[in-house]
Enzyme design. Structure first.
Site, PDB file in Angstrom:
ATOM      1  CG  ASP A   1      -0.919 -28.076 107.487  1.00  0.00           C
ATOM      2  OD1 ASP A   1      -0.994 -29.270 107.823  1.00  0.00           O
ATOM      3  OD2 ASP A   1      -0.104 -27.261 107.980  1.00  0.00           O
TER       4      ASP A   1
ATOM      5  CE1 TYR B   1      -7.824 -32.161 110.481  1.00  0.00           C
ATOM      6  CE2 TYR B   1      -7.686 -29.784 110.791  1.00  0.00           C
ATOM      7  CZ  TYR B   1      -7.998 -31.044 111.280  1.00  0.00           C
ATOM      8  OH  TYR B   1      -8.491 -31.176 112.559  1.00  0.00           O
TER       9      TYR B   1
ATOM     10  CB  SER C   1      -0.057 -38.257 145.227  1.00  0.00           C
ATOM     11  OG  SER C   1      -0.119 -38.502 146.591  1.00  0.00           O
TER      12      SER C   1
ATOM     13  CE  LYS D   1       5.866 -38.255 139.796  1.00  0.00           C
ATOM     14  NZ  LYS D   1       5.758 -36.806 139.728  1.00  0.00           N
TER      15      LYS D   1
ATOM     16  NE  ARG E   1      -3.386 -35.950 142.817  1.00  0.00           N
ATOM     17  CZ  ARG E   1      -3.360 -35.626 144.107  1.00  0.00           C
ATOM     18  NH1 ARG E   1      -3.542 -34.383 144.468  1.00  0.00           N
ATOM     19  NH2 ARG E   1      -3.156 -36.531 145.035  1.00  0.00           N
TER      20      ARG E   1
ATOM     21  CB  CYS F   1      12.693 -11.685 168.462  1.00  0.00           C
ATOM     22  SG  CYS F   1      11.924 -10.199 169.091  1.00  0.00           S
TER      23      CYS F   1
HETATM   24  S1  IVH Z   1       0.251 -42.570 138.203  1.00  0.00           S
HETATM   25  C1  IVH Z   1      -1.880 -44.019 141.568  1.00  0.00           C
HETATM   26  N1  IVH Z   1       1.895 -42.177 136.229  1.00  0.00           N
HETATM   27  O1  IVH Z   1       2.613 -37.734 139.359  1.00  0.00           O
HETATM   28  C2  IVH Z   1      -0.871 -43.368 140.801  1.00  0.00           C
HETATM   29  N2  IVH Z   1       1.427 -40.351 137.668  1.00  0.00           N
HETATM   30  O2  IVH Z   1       2.443 -38.060 142.538  1.00  0.00           O
HETATM   31  C3  IVH Z   1      -1.261 -42.033 140.353  1.00  0.00           C
HETATM   32  N3  IVH Z   1       2.514 -38.292 137.057  1.00  0.00           N
HETATM   33  O3  IVH Z   1      -0.575 -36.694 140.324  1.00  0.00           O
HETATM   34  C4  IVH Z   1      -0.439 -41.428 139.362  1.00  0.00           C
HETATM   35  N4  IVH Z   1       3.553 -39.046 135.280  1.00  0.00           N
HETATM   36  O4  IVH Z   1       0.273 -35.969 138.058  1.00  0.00           O
HETATM   37  C5  IVH Z   1       1.288 -41.620 137.289  1.00  0.00           C
HETATM   38  N5  IVH Z   1       3.296 -41.948 134.409  1.00  0.00           N
HETATM   39  C6  IVH Z   1       2.698 -41.414 135.460  1.00  0.00           C
HETATM   40  C7  IVH Z   1       2.864 -40.069 135.806  1.00  0.00           C
HETATM   41  C8  IVH Z   1       2.215 -39.575 136.941  1.00  0.00           C
HETATM   42  C9  IVH Z   1       3.327 -37.980 136.046  1.00  0.00           C
HETATM   43  C10 IVH Z   1       2.094 -37.354 138.120  1.00  0.00           C
HETATM   44  C11 IVH Z   1       0.610 -37.288 138.308  1.00  0.00           C
HETATM   45  C12 IVH Z   1       0.346 -37.569 139.742  1.00  0.00           C
HETATM   46  C13 IVH Z   1       1.690 -37.436 140.365  1.00  0.00           C
HETATM   47  C14 IVH Z   1       1.801 -38.483 141.444  1.00  0.00           C
END
Ligand code: IVH
Length: 719
Positions: free
Chosen positions: A32, A35, A81, A115, A136, A469
């Site tokens: 550190d 750095y 999504s 995820k 987003r 009601c």
């Molecule tokens: S792909 C077209 N990969 O989940 C696919 N999303 O409902 C778009 N997320 O808004 C997302 N981990 O915030 C993807 N490995 C992952 C993810 C991921 C978390 C979240 C992301 C997205 C939401 C989708």
């Protein structure tokens, strides 16, 4: 170039390499102190030569000036999504749909990723330099949070040179998150300082990204993993595996738990492995994501309802948590329905603090039979609304069972115990039921299409589990609820009319109807005298009211609070009818042709517009507004399906019949359930029966299974 400048650029490079080794490879090669020493030298040179500083310098992560607001930014490519799978069957169905779509011969590989439970962002790199960081937002429009994104140390301000050339422009999609240990430390510090603690790492990450002062964001331990790509100009990729390996070569953080699976069985194994090691993973995850690896296949599969058909989130089962029931009340909503609600000892369920839980209606009350003092298992259904799964009765001195009240707890009006009708088609010969409907309209339609002397309709009245009601506008909860909804953000969006102020204005009789809101400025002097009101707040309120008067039609329709008319239905009504007058004059038949409106909702809408109080209220309100109608009259002729009458039959996948119907109607088609000479096309899915025969005999053009996608995209090809 002089020696000092050369040294300056080389220190930048050395620091970048150390950042990469520390934040991305997790393998720091210097101490550190060393750095810090390099950083001091960099700052020293910069202070003597300020004109050498570029935004990519490692010293330029935290800007000096706080933002006053975030600008809106349109993503070059929409941020989609994910659809969810909650069990193995859902996942297998997802795979089957893909196999069907791409053809059996193709071996489908899936890219598997955890995820992440964080906040999705899009990073724009132009020729290797980070130029923007965007939230987003709604997927189309996000907020420009570049100065906050720049403070995240694992996000490179410039991509690392590698054998892979930089695109002219690329949107790197990914998740900003806070690791579990950092989250705990952050909350501990907040607690010690008497600040608000975050319910979960996702809220902490999202909240940190939306700070107007980047110095605050910089103090939060945010991290990033790339999980996708948007627009990419100048470089072509073949599959996700290649994309992520190129991302890594550019120094972008990529999750090392990602893996390529060569079969759906492999995907299931991956899910089980990640699920069983979940606790030892240093960041929150709520499932895994499977994505078709090959980009050509992704394109072929396309998307539906803002989710790609080529990806799915396989969620972990929702966590169930034990707590105690402290109280059970009936709450009156703006529609007058009394909902039983359990007040709980606060408990954290999957990262959200839960202290109330709806018990929905009398049927649910009977099923659970909850009593004050009982234990209860709570789970968050679909990740949002807490659900009481089970009551664990207290062993001794159990409280009394909850009975439906006979009077409204708010206005003491008698309760309406509703009855609802059910229509059964019966075979008069055998007296056996054939089919049940919740509206007489559907039952009559059934009789029309299945004409037989033996069939008849039987109406039965059953007790509804929903109680109401009977006070109407005389009930303060209903009356106030109506205005709270009217001014809310997704409705007329009027700032400065919170619960208490609204109540004051209602009690003072300044507001008796929607239109009164628009004449509040006439009472300016009296308003300024009210408690909590000053000149400035009255000014702001009036500005906000004036602004809201210019309103898109769908918002106005939603604001009215018509039972069962949510935002989507309001949008559909606005898009189909195009003006308030047309909606008011629409018939039951017109209404049921609108996407997602069935006979029950259609009846609610016609009831609303035939009620004299509502008619008078709208008559007073409309002149106060400047309504922005959708541009449908100009473009209606230009719509893809305008003038076409289309029928749909048989089993259709992966889109459902309703989804296709929605798309067609929004693009100008008239969709009918029966076939006649007027029908232009019949979309025929699997097992199409008598309708297909009839269409053939009438010479109606038939769109077969394999052609449905093409037809929806470009019907002209089928003329
Ligand atoms: S792909 C077209 N990969 O989940 C696919 N999303 O409902 C778009 N997320 O808004 C997302 N981990 O915030 C993807 N490995 C992952 C993810 C991921 C978390 C979240 C992301 C997205 C939401 C989708």
């Amino acid at each position: 170039m002089n020696d000092l400048k050369e040294r300056y650029l080389s220190i930048q490079k050395i620091i970048r390499t150390h950042d990469y080794e520390y934040y991305i490879l997790d393998d720091s090669k210097i101490s550190d102190q060393e750095y810090d020493e390099l950083f001091r030298e960099l700052r020293q040179i910069e202070s003597e030569n300020p004109d050498w500083i570029t935004p990519e310098s490692p010293s330029q992560r935290v800007g000096i000036k706080p933002e006053s607001d975030f600008a809106t930014f349109k993503h070059f490519q929409q941020m989609l999504s994910l659809a969810n799978a909650f069990n193995e069957e859902d996942l297998r169905n997802f795979h089957d749909r893909i196999v069907k779509n791409l053809g059996k011969a193709k071996q489908i590989k899936y890219f598997c990723e955890p995820k992440m439970d964080g906040a999705a962002v899009s990073l724009i790199y132009e020729k290797g330099i980070l130029t923007k960081g965007i939230t987003r937002g709604d997927g189309t429009l996000g907020e420009d949070i570049t100065s906050n994104i720049r403070t995240i140390r694992s996000i490179p301000l410039t991509l690392r040179e590698s054998v892979n050339p930089f695109p002219d422009l690329v949107e790197v999609r990914g998740e900003v998150f806070i690791s579990k240990p950092n989250f705990n430390a952050l909350n501990l510090k907040a607690k010690q300082n008497g600040d608000k603690v975050f319910a979960n790492p996702r809220n902490a990450a999202a909240g940190s990204l939306r700070q107007l002062d980047p110095a605050i964001t910089s103090s939060r331990p945010l991290a990033f993993f790339a999980h996708g790509i948007g627009i990419c100009k100048g470089v072509e990729f073949i599959d996700l595996q290649e994309i992520f390996s190129v991302f890594a070569s550019w120094g972008l953080p990529v999750n090392n738990l990602n893996k390529l699976a060569t079969s759906i069985e492999d995907c299931l194994k991956y899910f089980k492995k990640i699920e069983s090691t979940r606790d030892s993973i240093p960041f929150e995850i709520d499932g895994v994501v499977f994505k078709v690896n090959e980009l050509i296949s992704q394109n072929q599969l396309g998307e539906i309802a803002r989710s790609p058909r080529w990806a799915i989130a396989h969620k972990f089962p929702a966590e169930e948590v034990y707590t105690e029931i402290e109280k059970i009340d009936f709450q009156v909503g703006r529609s007058g329905i009394l909902t039983p609600v359990a007040k709980l000892k606060t408990v954290n369920v999957g990262g959200v603090n839960v202290s109330n839980c709806t018990l929905h209606n009398l049927d649910e009350l009977t099923r659970l039979d909850p009593r004050v003092g009982d234990g209860a298992l709570i789970k968050r259904a679909g990740d949002v609304i807490p659900k009481m799964v089970k009551v664990i009765p207290k062993k001794q001195n159990r409280g009394k069972g909850v009975a439906a009240p006979s009077k409204c707890p708010s206005c003491q009006s008698p309760i309406d115990f509703n009855y609802q009708s059910e229509w059964t088609i019966i075979d008069t010969k055998t007296s056996n039921p054939v089919k049940k409907f919740s509206s007489s309209y559907e039952a009559k339609k059934y009789l029309e299409t299945n004409q037989s002397a033996n069939l008849n309709i039987l109406e039965e009245r059953i007790e509804s589990p929903f109680i109401k009601c009977s006070g109407g506008n005389n009930c303060p909860e209903i009356f106030q609820g109506k205005f709270t909804h009217f001014v809310s953000r997704k409705a007329m969006d009027i700032d400065g009319l919170g619960q208490e102020i609204l109540l004051t204005l209602i009690n003072k009789q300044f507001i008796k109807d929607f239109a009164d809101i628009y004449s509040l400025k006439r009472h300016r002097v009296e308003l300024e005298k009210l408690e909590r009101f000053g000149e400035k707040s009255v000014d702001n309120l009036i500005k906000s009211i004036d602004k809201s008067a210019s309103v898109e039609l769908y918002r106005l329709v939603f604001s009215l609070g018509i039972e069962e008319v949510g935002e989507t239905t309001a949008r559909n009504l606005a898009n189909i009818f195009g003006s308030m007058e047309a909606i008011q004059e629409s018939s039951f038949e017109d209404l049921i042709a609108v996407p997602d409106i069935g006979p029950r909702v259609a009846a609610k809408i016609t009831d609303y517009f035939s009620n004299t109080e509502n008619i008078a209220s709208l008559k007073a309100l409309i002149p106060c507004l400047s309504i922005i109608n959708p541009k449908l009259n100009i473009s209606r002729e230009d719509m893809k399906f305008s003038g076409l009458q289309i029928a749909i039959t048989g089993k259709i996948s992966p889109m459902s019949r309703d989804e296709i119907k929605n798309l067609l109607i929004l693009d100008g088609a008239k969709v009918t359930s029966s076939i006649s000479k007027k029908t232009d096309y019949l979309i025929a899915g699997e097992n199409a029966g008598s309708k297909l025969e009839k269409a053939k005999s009438l010479g109606v053009r038939i769109i077969e299974k394999g052609d449905i996608d093409t037809f929806i995209n470009d019907p002209k090809k089928f003329i």
